[in-house]
Write a protein that holds these residues in place. Structure first.
Motif, PDB file in Angstrom:
ATOM      1  N   ALA A 255       1.519   5.248   8.022  1.00 19.84           N
ATOM      2  CA  ALA A 255       0.441   4.394   8.528  1.00 19.84           C
ATOM      3  C   ALA A 255      -0.380   5.118   9.590  1.00 19.84           C
ATOM      4  CB  ALA A 255       1.019   3.098   9.093  1.00 19.84           C
ATOM      5  N   MET A 256       0.281   5.891  10.426  1.00 15.75           N
ATOM      6  CA  MET A 256      -0.411   6.652  11.468  1.00 15.75           C
ATOM      7  C   MET A 256      -1.354   7.693  10.857  1.00 15.75           C
ATOM      8  SD  MET A 256       1.223   8.850  14.629  1.00 15.75           S
ATOM      9  CE  MET A 256       2.231   9.856  13.517  1.00 15.75           C
ATOM     10  N   LEU A 257      -0.864   8.408   9.871  1.00 18.11           N
ATOM     11  CA  LEU A 257      -1.687   9.436   9.228  1.00 18.11           C
ATOM     12  C   LEU A 257      -2.858   8.810   8.467  1.00 18.11           C
ATOM     13  CD1 LEU A 257       1.085  11.860   7.887  1.00 18.11           C
ATOM     14  CD2 LEU A 257      -0.375  12.146   9.910  1.00 18.11           C
ATOM     15  N   ALA A 259      -4.293   5.933   9.102  1.00 17.89           N
ATOM     16  CA  ALA A 259      -5.242   5.425  10.092  1.00 17.89           C
ATOM     17  C   ALA A 259      -6.100   6.566  10.642  1.00 17.89           C
ATOM     18  CB  ALA A 259      -4.497   4.725  11.225  1.00 17.89           C
ATOM     19  N   ARG A 260      -5.485   7.719  10.832  1.00 15.09           N
ATOM     20  CA  ARG A 260      -6.244   8.884  11.312  1.00 15.09           C
ATOM     21  C   ARG A 260      -7.312   9.292  10.290  1.00 15.09           C
ATOM     22  NH1 ARG A 260      -9.173  12.138  12.849  1.00 15.09           N
ATOM     23  NH2 ARG A 260      -8.816  14.021  14.079  1.00 15.09           N
ATOM     24  N   ILE A 261      -6.967   9.220   9.014  1.00 18.01           N
ATOM     25  CA  ILE A 261      -7.917   9.587   7.967  1.00 18.01           C
ATOM     26  C   ILE A 261      -9.048   8.557   7.873  1.00 18.01           C
ATOM     27  CG2 ILE A 261      -8.190   9.866   5.466  1.00 18.01           C
ATOM     28  CD1 ILE A 261      -5.287  10.937   5.439  1.00 18.01           C
ATOM     29  N   LEU A 262      -8.686   7.275   7.928  1.00 19.97           N
ATOM     30  CA  LEU A 262      -9.677   6.215   7.722  1.00 19.97           C
ATOM     31  C   LEU A 262     -10.524   5.938   8.951  1.00 19.97           C
ATOM     32  CD1 LEU A 262      -7.527   3.618   5.719  1.00 19.97           C
ATOM     33  CD2 LEU A 262      -9.193   5.242   4.800  1.00 19.97           C
ATOM     34  N   PHE A 263      -9.885   5.925  10.128  1.00 22.70           N
ATOM     35  CA  PHE A 263     -10.581   5.500  11.350  1.00 22.70           C
ATOM     36  C   PHE A 263     -10.833   6.633  12.342  1.00 22.70           C
ATOM     37  CE2 PHE A 263      -7.364   2.021  10.366  1.00 22.70           C
ATOM     38  CZ  PHE A 263      -8.183   1.379   9.443  1.00 22.70           C
ATOM     39  N   LYS A 264     -10.293   7.820  12.036  1.00 23.80           N
ATOM     40  CA  LYS A 264     -10.394   8.972  12.936  1.00 23.80           C
ATOM     41  C   LYS A 264      -9.657   8.742  14.254  1.00 23.80           C
ATOM     42  CE  LYS A 264     -13.189  10.520   9.815  1.00 23.80           C
ATOM     43  NZ  LYS A 264     -12.645  11.411   8.757  1.00 23.80           N
ATOM     44  N   VAL A 305       0.428  -1.301   3.484  1.00 23.61           N
ATOM     45  CA  VAL A 305       0.126  -2.332   4.472  1.00 23.61           C
ATOM     46  C   VAL A 305      -1.232  -2.108   5.120  1.00 23.61           C
ATOM     47  CG1 VAL A 305       1.139  -1.320   6.580  1.00 23.61           C
ATOM     48  CG2 VAL A 305       1.220  -3.776   6.218  1.00 23.61           C
ATOM     49  N   VAL A 306      -1.624  -0.858   5.336  1.00 22.52           N
ATOM     50  CA  VAL A 306      -2.938  -0.578   5.923  1.00 22.52           C
ATOM     51  C   VAL A 306      -4.047  -1.068   4.997  1.00 22.52           C
ATOM     52  CG1 VAL A 306      -4.537   1.222   6.676  1.00 22.52           C
ATOM     53  CG2 VAL A 306      -2.110   1.371   7.275  1.00 22.52           C
ATOM     54  N   PHE A 307      -3.941  -0.719   3.725  1.00 21.16           N
ATOM     55  CA  PHE A 307      -4.969  -1.153   2.768  1.00 21.16           C
ATOM     56  C   PHE A 307      -4.955  -2.669   2.583  1.00 21.16           C
ATOM     57  CE2 PHE A 307      -4.666   3.344   1.160  1.00 21.16           C
ATOM     58  CZ  PHE A 307      -5.987   3.680   1.436  1.00 21.16           C
ATOM     59  N   SER A 308      -3.774  -3.258   2.639  1.00 15.54           N
ATOM     60  CA  SER A 308      -3.681  -4.713   2.486  1.00 15.54           C
ATOM     61  C   SER A 308      -4.349  -5.447   3.644  1.00 15.54           C
ATOM     62  CB  SER A 308      -2.212  -5.134   2.381  1.00 15.54           C
ATOM     63  OG  SER A 308      -2.098  -6.544   2.314  1.00 15.54           O
TER      64      SER A 308
END
Length: 405
Positions: A255-257, A259-264, A305-308
């Protein structure tokens, strides 16, 4: 032989009780997580809901829930359950079994409180808790763990080791039905489809809550082995503990990785939900994967869970803590992953089991919420929501010095 059996009986009973206590401590984890993820003006009310729902679950499951879920073992008001389990051929005290089961009921109900936070009436929520813990959850538990085959679940080899579906997805289904009738918080979604973030007030508290849940999960999954007094069961417990921890770690990292890709950015809330997603995902089958596979299963949960969470926001389903995604979507994921490592389970059985749980809990909960909405209303007024439900529902503020200052 008698002395050996009595020693095993004592050890397994003690282990059952300790694991039950760990699961009970998850109530503190839910309380801290949810209190950290809501705004300051709604903190007291969310804490009130969590301690009240736990007490209600304990009483209602004693009154009738246990008897509904396990008709051959329990009876109304637990008559006779405090007896000597040795006489019935049990390997642990019957009352220990009830204690372990009742904290699972409270866990399912705790999932609901976070999803409906900040805008639901306290007493409507508590009224629903009575029905959920006394009847809705025990019925689906009867059709699964209770041994009463429905829709051919046992012939289809449905398997849910510690409750990814039976506990977590069930709680999420009840939450979803309530959220749909309740609607989103004011200001969450704009007229043009924009999504407005409503940050939680206390991320240190939310992080503490996540660590408490992580620790409590060892009792949740480990206790589901049911024994630890033999070499085989002791090894099984150790494997379950190991895999549970590995899945949580995998979920947090993934989830951390992502989030870094999606939100920087390293989004803490996504990391917390990623860890919990990993835990929910592995709960359906922590006994059969290798540690590496358990980590990968958890990582998959952390990604899902991030995409959901993002997807539910896009369709305007407002879940302040991400409970529906964590426990519902990842609960389903956990069920579907079981056949990969458990040859006794089938994909068809898992799908039918998941559908049975979701349709029953969602449908029954929707009816109860609808009745409550018609009779007493389930949502606070717009003014009360603006001022915060702490004052209107509880008459207390969690941080009076801060708000008055």
């Amino acid at each position: 032989m008698t002395e050996v059996f009595e020693l095993q009986y004592a050890l397994d009973t003690f282990y059952f009780l300790v694991c039950g206590a760990l699961v009970m401590w998850m109530a503190a984890g839910f309380s801290m997580l949810e209190a950290g993820m809501v705004r300051t003006k709604n903190t007291t009310e969310i804490l009130t809901k969590n301690i009240a729902l736990y007490a209600i679950a304990c009483v209602m499951y004693m009154v009738c829930g246990y008897a509904i879920m396990y008709p051959e073992l329990g009876s109304t008001f637990l008559a006779g359950i405090t007896g000597n389990g040795v006489e019935g051929g049990d390997t642990y005290a019957p009352s220990a079994d009830f204690f372990f089961q009742v904290v699972f009921v409270a866990t399912a109900m705790s999932i609901v409180s976070g999803a409906v936070a900040e805008r639901m009436k306290l007493w409507a929520f508590l009224a629903f808790a009575v029905v959920m813990t006394a009847f809705i959850y025990p019925m689906e538990g009867r059709w699964t763990w209770g041994g009463e085959s429905v829709f051919g679940l046992y012939s289809l080899n449905f398997s849910d080791f510690a409750g990814s579906g039976i506990v977590h997805m069930a709680g999420a289904a009840a939450a979803l039905s309530g959220v749909l009738l309740l609607g989103a918080r004011k200001g969450k979604y704009g007229k043009n489809g924009e999504i407005n973030a409503i940050p939680g007030a206390n991320l240190p508290m939310a992080t503490l809550g996540t660590f408490i849940l992580w620790m409590g999960w060892f009792g949740f999954n480990g206790g589901s082995v049911l024994q630890t007094s033999t070499v085989d069961t002791a090894n099984a417990v150790a494997i379950v503990f190991l895999n549970t921890n590995a899945a949580a770690a995998g979920g947090a990292i993934a989830a951390m990785l992502l989030a870094r890709i999606l939100f920087k950015k390293a989004d803490l809330t996504m990391i917390l939900n990623g860890a919990l997603a990993g835990l929910v995902t592995i709960t359906a089958g922590p006994d059969t994967p290798t540690p590496l596979l358990a980590t990968l299963f958890g990582a998959l949960g952390g990604i899902v869970v991030v995409f959901s969470i993002l997807a539910l926001d896009k369709i305007k389903i407002d879940d302040p803590v991400g409970a529906i995604s964590v426990h519902g979507v990842c609960g389903l994921l956990g069920l579907l992953l079981v056949p990969i490592t458990n040859t006794d389970a089938t994909l068809g059985g898992q799908l039918v089991g998941a559908a049975t749980i979701f349709v029953w809990v969602f449908g029954a909960s929707f009816i109860v919420w609808a009745i409550l909405k018609a009779v007493m209303g389930i949502r606070v007024t717009e003014e009360e929501e603006y001022e915060g439900v702490d004052v209107s529902e509880c008459g207390l503020e969690a941080y009076p010095e801060f708000t008055k200052g």
